[in-house]
Design an enzyme around this catalytic site. Structure first.
Site, PDB file in Angstrom:
ATOM      1  CB  ILE A   1      -3.242   6.894   8.558  1.00 18.91           C
ATOM      2  CG1 ILE A   1      -3.426   8.089   9.482  1.00 18.91           C
ATOM      3  CG2 ILE A   1      -4.355   5.874   8.824  1.00 18.91           C
ATOM      4  CD1 ILE A   1      -4.753   8.810   9.311  1.00 18.91           C
ATOM      5  N   PRO A   2      -0.665   4.233   8.016  1.00 18.65           N
ATOM      6  CG  PRO A   2       0.961   2.913   9.022  1.00 18.65           C
ATOM      7  CD  PRO A   2       0.295   4.240   9.109  1.00 18.65           C
ATOM      8  CG  HIS A   3      -4.734   2.650   4.944  1.00 18.50           C
ATOM      9  ND1 HIS A   3      -4.082   3.869   4.905  1.00 18.50           N
ATOM     10  CD2 HIS A   3      -5.346   2.531   3.746  1.00 18.50           C
ATOM     11  CE1 HIS A   3      -4.317   4.452   3.745  1.00 18.50           C
ATOM     12  NE2 HIS A   3      -5.073   3.665   3.017  1.00 18.50           N
ATOM     13  CB  CYS A   4      -3.089  -2.974   3.861  1.00 17.93           C
ATOM     14  SG  CYS A   4      -2.810  -4.072   5.259  1.00 17.93           S
TER      15      CYS A   4
ATOM     16  NE  ARG B   1      -3.007   3.091   0.450  1.00 14.46           N
ATOM     17  CZ  ARG B   1      -2.381   4.228   0.186  1.00 14.46           C
ATOM     18  NH1 ARG B   1      -1.139   4.222  -0.261  1.00 14.46           N
ATOM     19  NH2 ARG B   1      -2.969   5.396   0.365  1.00 14.46           N
TER      20      ARG B   1
END
Length: 148
Positions: free
Chosen positions: A65-68, A51
């Site tokens: 805000i790392p997200h996946c 991501r």
């Protein structure tokens, strides 16, 4: 949305010691893997890094805000880190990041994913809120402020 539904005190870490973006994502992946059944730390790490390759999740103002989305994830789950020392997170404003809220959601949870990200980004868009988080002195205080 009440962030306590996706965050716990055990996944809220004040004064975390991570020296790089990669190391921070490794730490987040390990924490998540310990608290959910299904994906391994390696799977989570790979998905978060994939991501990040699409574009940095560094929002600016010291926030990341790392997200996946993951097929093996059963419900949305988050991790909050207040870093001991800010790190480069490839943010658009070039500021180093000291507050990171990581999010992993089920693959099919498109609407939930966007709703949760909007809630988190909305909270972090307020300078007073960011200042309140930065003024905390413990995991418990950090959890209280983020979920209030």
């Amino acid at each position: 949305m009440d962030l306590s539904s996706i965050l716990s005190k055990q996944r809220t870490l004040w004064c975390a010691s991570c020296q790089s973006k990669k190391r921070t994502i490794e730490e987040i992946s390990q924490i998540l893997a310990e608290h959910i059944s299904g994906p391994s730390a390696h799977e989570i790490f790979d998905a978060l890094i994939e991501r990040e390759r699409l574009g940095s999740t560094g929002l600016g103002d010291g926030i990341g805000i790392p997200h996946c989305r993951l097929p093996s994830c059963e419900k949305p789950i988050g991790v909050l880190l207040m870093l001991e020392t800010p790190i480069d997170f490839d943010s658009l404003d070039k500021q180093k990041v000291d507050i990171i809220f990581a999010l992993v959601v089920p693959q099919e949870a498109n609407d939930d994913h966007l709703d949760i990200l909007a809630t988190i980004a909305g909270k972090f868009s307020h300078a007073d809120f960011r200042d309140s988080l930065r003024a905390t002195q413990s995991d418990d205080e950090l959890f209280y402020v983020i979920t209030s």
